[in-house]
Design a protein around this motif. Structure first.
Motif, PDB file in Angstrom:
ATOM      1  N   GLY A  87       1.106  -1.273   0.189  1.00 59.49           N
ATOM      2  CA  GLY A  87       0.147   0.017  -0.310  1.00 59.49           C
ATOM      3  C   GLY A  87       1.078   1.317   0.079  1.00 59.49           C
ATOM      4  N   LEU A  88       0.742   2.452  -0.956  1.00 59.56           N
ATOM      5  CA  LEU A  88       1.354   3.690  -0.904  1.00 59.56           C
ATOM      6  C   LEU A  88       0.580   4.648  -0.430  1.00 59.56           C
ATOM      7  CD1 LEU A  88       3.224   3.659  -4.015  1.00 59.56           C
ATOM      8  CD2 LEU A  88       3.973   4.142  -1.526  1.00 59.56           C
ATOM      9  N   ARG A  89       0.522   5.568   0.462  1.00 54.99           N
ATOM     10  CA  ARG A  89      -0.253   6.463   1.312  1.00 54.99           C
ATOM     11  C   ARG A  89       0.310   7.323   1.061  1.00 54.99           C
ATOM     12  NH1 ARG A  89       0.705   3.178   7.214  1.00 54.99           N
ATOM     13  NH2 ARG A  89       2.390   3.367   5.976  1.00 54.99           N
ATOM     14  N   ALA A  90       1.781   7.945   1.100  1.00 57.20           N
ATOM     15  CA  ALA A  90       2.051   9.723   1.134  1.00 57.20           C
ATOM     16  C   ALA A  90       3.327   9.660   0.389  1.00 57.20           C
ATOM     17  CB  ALA A  90       2.084   9.955   1.720  1.00 57.20           C
ATOM     18  N   VAL A  91       4.013  10.123  -0.214  1.00 61.53           N
ATOM     19  CA  VAL A  91       5.089  10.265  -0.219  1.00 61.53           C
ATOM     20  C   VAL A  91       6.335  10.420   0.584  1.00 61.53           C
ATOM     21  CG1 VAL A  91       6.884  12.022  -1.380  1.00 61.53           C
ATOM     22  CG2 VAL A  91       4.625  12.562  -1.131  1.00 61.53           C
ATOM     23  N   MET A 119      -2.365   2.372  -3.532  1.00 61.82           N
ATOM     24  CA  MET A 119      -3.156   3.166  -3.250  1.00 61.82           C
ATOM     25  C   MET A 119      -5.086   3.274  -2.319  1.00 61.82           C
ATOM     26  SD  MET A 119      -2.540   7.079  -5.094  1.00 61.82           S
ATOM     27  CE  MET A 119      -3.335   6.265  -6.635  1.00 61.82           C
ATOM     28  N   PRO A 120      -4.453   3.581  -0.941  1.00 62.27           N
ATOM     29  CA  PRO A 120      -6.447   4.123  -0.429  1.00 62.27           C
ATOM     30  C   PRO A 120      -6.917   4.916  -0.640  1.00 62.27           C
ATOM     31  CG  PRO A 120      -5.220   4.448   1.322  1.00 62.27           C
ATOM     32  CD  PRO A 120      -3.793   4.191   0.005  1.00 62.27           C
ATOM     33  N   PHE A 169      -3.950   9.140   5.847  1.00 60.18           N
ATOM     34  CA  PHE A 169      -3.122   9.662   7.635  1.00 60.18           C
ATOM     35  C   PHE A 169      -3.233   7.847   7.755  1.00 60.18           C
ATOM     36  CE2 PHE A 169      -7.478   9.136   7.575  1.00 60.18           C
ATOM     37  CZ  PHE A 169      -7.510   9.224   9.096  1.00 60.18           C
ATOM     38  N   LEU A 170      -3.960   7.002   7.338  1.00 56.30           N
ATOM     39  CA  LEU A 170      -4.177   6.411   8.510  1.00 56.30           C
ATOM     40  C   LEU A 170      -2.753   5.222   9.347  1.00 56.30           C
ATOM     41  CD1 LEU A 170      -6.370   5.008  11.038  1.00 56.30           C
ATOM     42  CD2 LEU A 170      -7.255   3.726   9.217  1.00 56.30           C
TER      43      LEU A 170
END
Ligand code: ADP
Length: 172
Positions: free
Chosen positions: A88-92, A118-119, A125-126
């Motif tokens: 999973g990729l959340r942010a940079v 990506m969620p 943010f989780l």
């Protein structure tokens, strides 16, 4: 049969992980949620507890299985006859580590592909770490984790508070 292995600590599983799992379950014939032992990370929940919580949370998804592994990830993926590692990729902030991991795994075995998902934006943010912190400080974690995970977190923190109290009484 396309099998994807989704490895992680899942300490504990959150709605962010579940969002990725649900998306993958629509794309692959089988998704294996592979809980890593990761003793060096000193997990909050035992391997068995993390597996049990992940299994309960994914019980409604027929093509999702929960398993654990202790070996090199690529060896586990080959053993399960999968060709895809799912992350999973959340942010940079996730990118650098994930990039390193994916290229290392590719170096070990060219045939295994890492795929990122990506969620939903509300889960970007989780993290399991944030959820534990909120629960430890008495906050409501129900928007972030399924009810059995919330109960397990609350029970563990109550246990820890109790043992800290006992230790203080002994010292006092
Ligand atoms: P690890 O210790 O391997 O990072 P985690 O359980 O923290 O294990 O995460 C497993 C995978 O799930 C990682 O690729 C991580 O980036 C991803 N992940 C964690 N939380 C989220 C989320 N909220 N949304 C999307 N992916 C996530």
């Amino acid at each position: 049969m396309q099998i994807a292995v989704y490895p992680g600590s899942f300490d504990p599983i959150t709605y962010g992980h579940l969002d990725v799992i649900q998306r993958a379950a629509r794309l692959f014939d089988q998704v294996i949620v592979a809980v890593a032992q990761n003793e060096e990370k000193h997990p909050f929940f035992t391997l068995e507890e993390r597996c049990k919580l992940a299994a309960t949370a994914t019980a409604g998804l027929a093509n999702v299985e929960v398993d654990s592994f202790r070996s090199l990830l690529i060896d586990y993926v080959l053993q399960r006859k999968a060709r895809v590692i799912l992350r999973g990729l959340r942010a940079v902030s996730d990118f650098e580590f994930e990039f390193q991991l994916a290229l290392t795994n590719r170096r070990i075995n060219e045939q295994i592909e890492t795929i990122f998902m990506m969620p939903r934006d509300t889960y970007t943010f989780l993290s399991s770490r944030i959820v534990k912190e909120v629960c430890r400080l008495g906050g409501d974690v129900s928007p972030f984790v399924p009810p059995p995970v919330r109960s397990a977190l609350q029970a563990r923190y109550a246990e820890l508070a109790e043992s800290a109290h006992c230790n203080r009484s002994h010292i006092g």
